[in-house]
Design an enzyme around this catalytic site. Structure first.
Site, PDB file in Angstrom:
ATOM      1  N   HIS A   1       0.826  -1.213   0.000  1.00  0.00           N
ATOM      2  CA  HIS A   1       0.000   0.000   0.000  1.00  0.00           C
ATOM      3  C   HIS A   1       0.858   1.261   0.000  1.00  0.00           C
ATOM      4  O   HIS A   1       0.575   2.218  -0.724  1.00  0.00           O
ATOM      5  CB  HIS A   1      -0.966  -0.037   1.192  1.00  0.00           C
TER       6      HIS A   1
ATOM      7  N   GLU B   1     -14.508   1.193  -6.714  1.00  0.00           N
ATOM      8  CA  GLU B   1     -14.385  -0.256  -6.466  1.00  0.00           C
ATOM      9  C   GLU B   1     -15.664  -0.931  -6.973  1.00  0.00           C
ATOM     10  O   GLU B   1     -16.766  -0.503  -6.646  1.00  0.00           O
ATOM     11  CB  GLU B   1     -14.184  -0.497  -4.957  1.00  0.00           C
TER      12      GLU B   1
ATOM     13  N   GLY C   1     -14.695   0.512 -12.327  1.00  0.00           N
ATOM     14  CA  GLY C   1     -13.613   1.491 -12.417  1.00  0.00           C
ATOM     15  C   GLY C   1     -13.303   1.888 -13.847  1.00  0.00           C
ATOM     16  O   GLY C   1     -12.960   3.047 -14.121  1.00  0.00           O
TER      17      GLY C   1
ATOM     18  N   ASP D   1      -5.178  -0.268  -8.138  1.00  0.00           N
ATOM     19  CA  ASP D   1      -4.943  -1.342  -7.164  1.00  0.00           C
ATOM     20  C   ASP D   1      -5.862  -2.499  -7.529  1.00  0.00           C
ATOM     21  O   ASP D   1      -6.882  -2.735  -6.886  1.00  0.00           O
ATOM     22  CB  ASP D   1      -5.235  -0.825  -5.744  1.00  0.00           C
ATOM     23  N   SER D   2      -5.479  -3.215  -8.585  1.00  0.00           N
ATOM     24  CA  SER D   2      -6.354  -4.260  -9.113  1.00  0.00           C
ATOM     25  C   SER D   2      -6.077  -5.597  -8.432  1.00  0.00           C
ATOM     26  O   SER D   2      -5.061  -5.778  -7.769  1.00  0.00           O
ATOM     27  CB  SER D   2      -6.086  -4.422 -10.609  1.00  0.00           C
ATOM     28  N   THR D   3      -6.981  -6.534  -8.658  1.00  0.00           N
ATOM     29  CA  THR D   3      -6.697  -7.937  -8.358  1.00  0.00           C
ATOM     30  C   THR D   3      -5.785  -8.456  -9.471  1.00  0.00           C
ATOM     31  O   THR D   3      -5.340  -7.699 -10.339  1.00  0.00           O
ATOM     32  CB  THR D   3      -8.004  -8.746  -8.309  1.00  0.00           C
TER      33      THR D   3
HETATM   34  N1  SPD Z   1      -1.379 -11.498  -6.293  1.00  0.00           N
HETATM   35  C1  SPD Z   1      -1.621 -10.335  -5.521  1.00  0.00           C
HETATM   36  C2  SPD Z   1      -2.096  -9.155  -6.275  1.00  0.00           C
HETATM   37  C3  SPD Z   1      -2.826  -8.261  -5.395  1.00  0.00           C
HETATM   38  C4  SPD Z   1      -2.969  -6.916  -5.880  1.00  0.00           C
HETATM   39  N2  SPD Z   1      -3.950  -6.128  -5.171  1.00  0.00           N
HETATM   40  C5  SPD Z   1      -3.997  -6.270  -3.783  1.00  0.00           C
HETATM   41  C6  SPD Z   1      -5.039  -5.440  -3.137  1.00  0.00           C
HETATM   42  C7  SPD Z   1      -4.563  -4.870  -1.866  1.00  0.00           C
HETATM   43  N3  SPD Z   1      -5.122  -3.606  -1.619  1.00  0.00           N
END
Ligand code: SPD
Length: 279
Positions: free
Chosen positions: A67, A111, A143, A160-162
């Site tokens: 973060h 989000e 987003g 801040d993606s997955t």
């Molecule tokens: N493989 C992990 C990737 C995670 C990226 N985003 C995390 C969100 C935390 N705020």
């Protein structure tokens, strides 16, 4: 006195040949949201653990690295960030860091999954703590669409993606970076999380190429997150005017990882990563 250990493990399959395992004390929360599987575990080593679709998002113990680095490297690169957009990041960790900057007047969180925000407020209160700040506007929206609909509005956009599967795929594609470019003011800049240089090389090459084709300035930087695949993590910064290399002073000091030396050290790349981005 030793505490009796469970034999329960959370295992993230990082790819077909690699896993990371954390011993868990118990499952705290589990639900299928409209968008993804959301689980929260209490682990022995890393405190509470947030998992989306089987992938580790964050843990109590090491969340600060990711973060702080996704927020403070770009925010310090801009001399006076007032208006900031965070795409994704429903746990609130990036917002918590953004509002440490005294110049920030408005921080929007876009989000897609409101359940991530709610679960984080409940199970990760120290991460989600900034979400109730009066400068913060939490929007439960797509987003990609939000960015398209807000041209010329932000000084800094943080993505801040997955991981690049499911709902996040579009956040790693050139049309999205082009619309991020349009959503930024004339001297704006962006940064995105871009996965591990050890196991996501094609993705990094592609994203870096797309950002470099879109922005006059592109820079990859690194940090070390123990619970992310391979530990070495990359971020890609795209900027219309300011260079992260030119930062002389940092304005935020209540950080556990980030400082001025780390800012510059994170921009120094090992040879195999330099090669990936053609530096
Ligand atoms: N493989 C992990 C990737 C995670 C990226 N985003 C995390 C969100 C935390 N705020």
């Amino acid at each position: 006195m030793s505490v009796a250990q469970t034999n329960l493990w959370f295992t993230e399959l990082q790819n077909d040949n690699l896993t990371i395992g954390l011993r868990i004390e118990k499952t705290i929360h589990s639900e299928k949201t409209e968008y993804q599987q959301l689980d929260v575990y209490k682990t022995v080593q890393y405190g509470n653990l947030l998992v989306l679709d089987g992938c580790i998002m964050t843990t109590d113990k090491d969340e600060f690295v990711y973060h702080e680095m996704l927020a403070h490297v770009p925010l310090h690169t801009h001399p006076n960030p007032k208006s900031v957009l965070v795409v994704g990041g429903g746990d609130g960790g990036i917002i918590r860091e953004v509002i440490k900057h005294p110049s920030v007047e408005r921080a929007v969180l876009a989000e897609i999954d409101g359940r991530v925000v709610e679960a984080s407020k409940k199970y990760f209160p120290h991460i989600a703590s900034g979400l109730s700040d009066p400068r913060v506007d939490v929007q439960i929206v797509d987003g990609i669409r939000y960015v398209e609909e807000h041209p010329n509005e932000f000084d800094v956009i943080l993505i801040d993606s997955t991981d690049p599967v499911g709902p996040a795929v579009g956040l790693f594609q050139r049309p999205f970076y082009e619309s991020v470019f349009r959503a930024l003011k004339e001297d704006g800049l962006m940064a995105a999380q871009t996965e591990s240089p050890f196991i996501n090389q094609d993705l990094i090459r592609q994203v870096y190429g797309d950002v470099r084709a879109t922005f006059p300035i592109a820079k990859l930087y690194l940090a070390y997150v123990p619970t992310y695949p391979t530990g070495m993590w990359s971020f890609t910064l795209g900027s219309k005017k300011y260079r992260p290399q030119d930062v002389r002073e940092v304005r935020v000091h209540d950080t556990k990882y980030y400082n001025r030396d780390i800012h510059h050290a994170s921009l120094v790349l090992p040879n195999f990563v330099k090669e990936l981005v053609g530096e």
